[in-house]
Design an enzyme around this catalytic site. Sequence first.
Site, mmCIF file in Angstrom:
data_model
loop_
_atom_site.group_PDB
_atom_site.id
_atom_site.type_symbol
_atom_site.label_atom_id
_atom_site.label_comp_id
_atom_site.label_asym_id
_atom_site.label_seq_id
_atom_site.Cartn_x
_atom_site.Cartn_y
_atom_site.Cartn_z
ATOM 1 N N ASP A 188 37.321 23.321 45.159
ATOM 2 C CA ASP A 188 36.956 24.428 44.275
ATOM 3 C C ASP A 188 37.803 24.270 43.019
ATOM 4 O O ASP A 188 38.991 24.567 43.015
ATOM 5 C CB ASP A 188 37.237 25.756 44.978
ATOM 6 C CG ASP A 188 37.035 26.965 44.068
ATOM 7 O OD1 ASP A 188 36.796 26.793 42.860
ATOM 8 O OD2 ASP A 188 37.144 28.104 44.574
ATOM 9 N N CYS A 212 38.523 38.926 44.661
ATOM 10 C CA CYS A 212 37.655 38.154 45.564
ATOM 11 C C CYS A 212 38.480 37.276 46.496
ATOM 12 O O CYS A 212 38.146 36.114 46.746
ATOM 13 C CB CYS A 212 36.662 37.311 44.775
ATOM 14 S SG CYS A 212 35.465 38.267 43.833
ATOM 15 N N LYS A 235 34.604 29.932 32.610
ATOM 16 C CA LYS A 235 36.066 30.027 32.659
ATOM 17 C C LYS A 235 36.745 29.008 31.734
ATOM 18 O O LYS A 235 37.966 29.005 31.610
ATOM 19 C CB LYS A 235 36.565 29.833 34.097
ATOM 20 C CG LYS A 235 36.098 30.915 35.067
ATOM 21 C CD LYS A 235 36.643 30.684 36.458
ATOM 22 C CE LYS A 235 36.026 31.623 37.477
ATOM 23 N NZ LYS A 235 36.380 33.037 37.263
ATOM 24 N N HIS A 270 39.188 31.754 47.379
ATOM 25 C CA HIS A 270 38.253 32.738 46.825
ATOM 26 C C HIS A 270 37.129 32.945 47.829
ATOM 27 O O HIS A 270 36.797 32.049 48.607
ATOM 28 C CB HIS A 270 37.713 32.182 45.501
ATOM 29 C CG HIS A 270 36.887 33.124 44.692
ATOM 30 N ND1 HIS A 270 35.571 33.400 44.973
ATOM 31 C CD2 HIS A 270 37.193 33.851 43.579
ATOM 32 C CE1 HIS A 270 35.096 34.247 44.074
ATOM 33 N NE2 HIS A 270 36.067 34.542 43.222
ATOM 34 N N GLN A 272 39.384 27.227 38.756
ATOM 35 C CA GLN A 272 40.567 27.571 37.982
ATOM 36 C C GLN A 272 41.309 26.342 37.470
ATOM 37 O O GLN A 272 42.298 26.476 36.737
ATOM 38 C CB GLN A 272 41.521 28.427 38.828
ATOM 39 C CG GLN A 272 40.951 29.763 39.267
ATOM 40 C CD GLN A 272 40.689 30.707 38.100
ATOM 41 O OE1 GLN A 272 41.239 30.557 37.020
ATOM 42 N NE2 GLN A 272 39.833 31.694 38.325
#
Length: 406
Positions: A198, A364, A224, A121, A201
């Site tokens: 990261d 993104c 999220k 991302h 997700q």
Amino acid sequence: MLSKDIRKHFPILDQEINGHPLVYLDSAATSQKPQQVIDALNDYYKWDNANVHRGVHTLGNRATDHYEGAREKVRKFINAKSTQEIIFMRGTTTALNMVAQSYGRANVGEGDEIVITHMEHHSNIIPWQQLAKEKGAVLKYVDLEEDGTISLDKVREAVTDRTKIVSIMYVSNVLGTMNPIKEITEIAHAHGAVMVVDGAQAAPHLKLDVQELNCDFLAFSGHKMCGPTGIGVLYGKKELLNKMEPVEFGGEMIDFVGLYESTWKELPWKFEGGTPIIAGAIGLGAAIDFLEEIGLDQIERHEHELAAIAMEKMSAIEGLTIYGPKDPGARAGIVTFNLGNVHPHDVATVLDMNGIAVRAGHHCAQPLMKRLECSATARASFYVYNTEEDVDRLVEGLRIAKEYFE
């Protein structure tokens, strides 16, 4: 598969869009909020609204208890050793920038290497680009396999003794790929590099254990994972955070302020300058309670099943291309696709006319779009409240779009 009764916890789903019952398939962008999260936010503002850590009055004490209680919930959620390793921030973007600006500036020099992948991302690309430019460092990319996965052999080729930071997403927001973070961490540590993950997700869908992964930093966002917008978490190993300098200065994060010198509070508060995101943290704590009541293992299994059904049914549509791993077990509940030569925005518009919300664009992830040799894609992302009927509505909507543009 999870019970359809879970949908009853999400009031926003009980509506029609353009004359059709809403099918929400954009949870990778932001998830919907269950009533208990909405209630937690409402209760804080209705009964406990006060600043934390500063007052001795009852409202301040209650607000502080709820805020720090949420920190403990996050600690347990990711199995961190201490609440001192849990920093509340605006979200994944802010957290990754903080690592780059604080740890990166202090530990990366000219000729040193930062390793990332083509699937990242933008939030996990631009901070490292800027750090590399500032320090004269080398930004290296691990290329993807044709199925959208990462080869550990290519990671081993990319990471050297000059590598200071390896930063990789746990789950791709485009391909759904679930990356082998534990193994990549071992490679990074073998060369003395730190591992930044990261987890935007991953946190909503997978059971995370930072001690088992042994990563050095992990960032994720509340919105999220059924929580509010504007709240996120940076996990960092205590020994690293203690050596790092804050990048935001002001009230709350200080210990003593003189005319020319100041000292900082201990962890985690030295990184939380100003009035913190109190309501957001409380809402995130309520979201964690909700997800753990369902069970992260059950959530992951539910999404794998929906993704498998969706991929099978969507593959029967002539001209439709699905990106990412072919094995549904190797991906999260994300199915990214293109419908022939129809622009993804046009596909998404037709779906919206039928009450179906998907994402269209570059997500993104422009370097990944270039790697996939397309300018944009459409993306359906599934979560706890989605059902097999939602998949059928999506497939029906895609057939309508195909007929419309033929």
